[in-house]
Write a protein that holds these residues in place. Structure first.
Motif, mmCIF file in Angstrom:
data_model
loop_
_atom_site.group_PDB
_atom_site.id
_atom_site.type_symbol
_atom_site.label_atom_id
_atom_site.label_comp_id
_atom_site.label_asym_id
_atom_site.label_seq_id
_atom_site.Cartn_x
_atom_site.Cartn_y
_atom_site.Cartn_z
ATOM 1 N N PRO A 25 36.385 37.305 28.926
ATOM 2 C CA PRO A 25 35.366 38.144 28.278
ATOM 3 C C PRO A 25 34.134 38.299 29.171
ATOM 4 N N GLY A 26 33.487 39.460 29.050
ATOM 5 C CA GLY A 26 32.290 39.714 29.853
ATOM 6 C C GLY A 26 31.912 41.171 29.815
ATOM 7 N N ILE A 27 31.190 41.607 30.833
ATOM 8 C CA ILE A 27 30.732 42.992 30.943
ATOM 9 C C ILE A 27 31.960 43.907 30.925
ATOM 10 N N PRO A 28 31.950 44.937 30.064
ATOM 11 C CA PRO A 28 33.107 45.842 29.989
ATOM 12 C C PRO A 28 33.387 46.546 31.325
ATOM 13 N N ILE A 29 34.658 46.802 31.574
ATOM 14 C CA ILE A 29 35.089 47.515 32.777
ATOM 15 C C ILE A 29 35.431 48.945 32.388
ATOM 16 N N ASP A 30 34.946 49.898 33.219
ATOM 17 C CA ASP A 30 35.310 51.305 33.020
ATOM 18 C C ASP A 30 35.485 51.950 34.397
ATOM 19 N N THR A 31 35.584 53.262 34.452
ATOM 20 C CA THR A 31 35.839 53.961 35.721
ATOM 21 C C THR A 31 34.680 53.847 36.709
ATOM 22 N N GLY A 32 33.486 53.472 36.262
ATOM 23 C CA GLY A 32 32.332 53.334 37.148
ATOM 24 C C GLY A 32 32.044 51.905 37.574
ATOM 25 N N THR A 33 32.835 50.949 37.128
ATOM 26 C CA THR A 33 32.593 49.538 37.454
ATOM 27 C C THR A 33 32.853 49.291 38.938
ATOM 28 N N LEU A 34 31.943 48.544 39.564
ATOM 29 C CA LEU A 34 32.069 48.213 40.983
ATOM 30 C C LEU A 34 32.800 46.896 41.176
ATOM 31 N N GLY A 35 33.377 46.732 42.384
ATOM 32 C CA GLY A 35 33.997 45.466 42.762
ATOM 33 C C GLY A 35 35.506 45.577 42.884
ATOM 34 N N ARG A 36 36.077 44.466 43.316
ATOM 35 C CA ARG A 36 37.525 44.414 43.489
ATOM 36 C C ARG A 36 38.019 42.986 43.311
ATOM 37 N N VAL A 37 39.314 42.882 43.102
ATOM 38 C CA VAL A 37 40.009 41.599 43.054
ATOM 39 C C VAL A 37 41.043 41.623 44.165
ATOM 40 N N HIS A 38 41.030 40.612 44.995
ATOM 41 C CA HIS A 38 42.026 40.481 46.062
ATOM 42 C C HIS A 38 42.656 39.102 45.946
ATOM 43 N N LEU A 39 43.986 39.061 45.864
ATOM 44 C CA LEU A 39 44.727 37.803 45.765
ATOM 45 C C LEU A 39 45.880 37.806 46.752
ATOM 46 N N GLU A 40 46.165 36.664 47.310
ATOM 47 C CA GLU A 40 47.390 36.486 48.083
ATOM 48 C C GLU A 40 47.835 35.049 47.905
ATOM 49 N N SER A 41 49.140 34.853 47.978
ATOM 50 C CA SER A 41 49.655 33.495 47.792
ATOM 51 C C SER A 41 50.852 33.265 48.692
ATOM 52 N N LYS A 42 51.106 31.997 48.946
ATOM 53 C CA LYS A 42 52.262 31.604 49.741
ATOM 54 C C LYS A 42 52.765 30.260 49.242
ATOM 55 N N ALA A 43 54.016 29.991 49.536
ATOM 56 C CA ALA A 43 54.615 28.693 49.252
ATOM 57 C C ALA A 43 54.842 27.985 50.585
ATOM 58 N N VAL A 44 54.498 26.716 50.630
ATOM 59 C CA VAL A 44 54.724 25.899 51.814
ATOM 60 C C VAL A 44 55.719 24.818 51.409
#
Length: 186
Positions: A158-177
Motif C-alpha cells: 500500500p502507498g501512493i497510487p500508481i497511474d500513467t504519470g507515476t515516475l520510477g521503475r522496478v528492475h530485478l534480476e536473479s540467479k541460482a548458484v
C-alpha cells in the motif's frame, strides 16, 4: 680429436636423448579424485516503468512469472549438490515498496520452499539498490530438490497510487548458484 672419440660422443648424446628420468606413476591416485565445481544460472530478469503497473485503468497489485525447473531430475545433481544460493538484486525508484516472493513448487503445484525479499519505497524517485541472497542447504535443499517450477511474484505494498504519470521503475534480476562436491567412490 680422433674420429672414434667423436663418434663415441655422438653415440652417447644420441642414446641419452632416448632415455629420460621419470618418477613412478601411481595410477591408484585416481581413487582420491574429488572436485567441487560451482555453477551459476540466470533465473529471471524484470524491468518495468511505474506506468506498466497501471493496466486497463486500474493499478495492478501483483505481477507473476514462472520458470520450469528440470535440473533436479538428474541423479548426478541430486547426489552431489551441497548448497544453492538464490541471489536477487535490483533497484526500485517508485515511491512504493513491494515484496518479491519466490516459490518453488512440485508437480502438484504445492510449495516446497519459499522466501520473500522486502524492497523499500523510494522516497524521492531515486534508485534504491537492494540485494538478497537466500542460502538453501540441509532440509531446505531437500525440499528444493522436489521442485520443478519456480514462481516469482511481485506484490505492491500500500502507498501512493500508481497511474500513467507515476515516475520510477522496478528492475530485478536473479540467479541460482549451485555448489557441488563429487568424490570418486572406492
Amino acid at each position: 680429436m680422433p674420429k672414434y672419440i667423436l663418434y663415441s660422443l655422438l653415440f652417447l648424446l644420441a642414446s641419452s636423448s632416448f632415455m629420460g628420468c621419470t618418477k613412478p606413476v601411481d595410477f591408484n591416485q585416481i581413487d582420491d579424485f574429488e572436485v567441487s565445481p560451482v555453477l551459476e544460472a540466470s533465473l529471471i530478469f524484470f524491468d518495468a516503468q511505474a506506468p506498466d503497473f497501471f493496466v486497463g485503468g486500474a493499478e495492478a497489485a501483483t505481477v507473476e512469472d514462472f520458470v520450469n525447473l528440470d535440473v533436479f531430475q538428474d541423479s548426478f545433481i541430486n547426489d552431489n549438490l551441497l548448497r544453492t544460493d538464490i541471489v536477487v538484486k535490483g533497484v526500485n525508484s517508485i515511491q512504493r515498496g513491494y515484496n518479491f516472493k519466490v516459490d518453488f513448487l512440485n508437480d502438484l503445484g504445492q510449495s516446497q520452499y519459499s522466501f520473500i525479499v522486502e524492497v523499500e519505497a523510494s522516497p524521492m524517485t531515486n534508485e534504491i539498490p537492494f540485494e538478497h541472497t537466500e542460502r538453501i542447504e540441509g532440509v531446505g535443499l531437500e525440499a528444493l530438490k522436489r521442485s520443478n517450477k519456480i514462481v516469482f511474484t511481485l506484490i505492491m505494498l500500500p502507498g501512493i497510487p500508481i497511474d500513467t504519470g507515476t515516475l520510477g521503475r522496478v528492475h530485478l534480476e536473479s540467479k541460482a548458484v549451485f555448489y557441488f562436491n563429487y568424490q570418486k567412490e572406492r
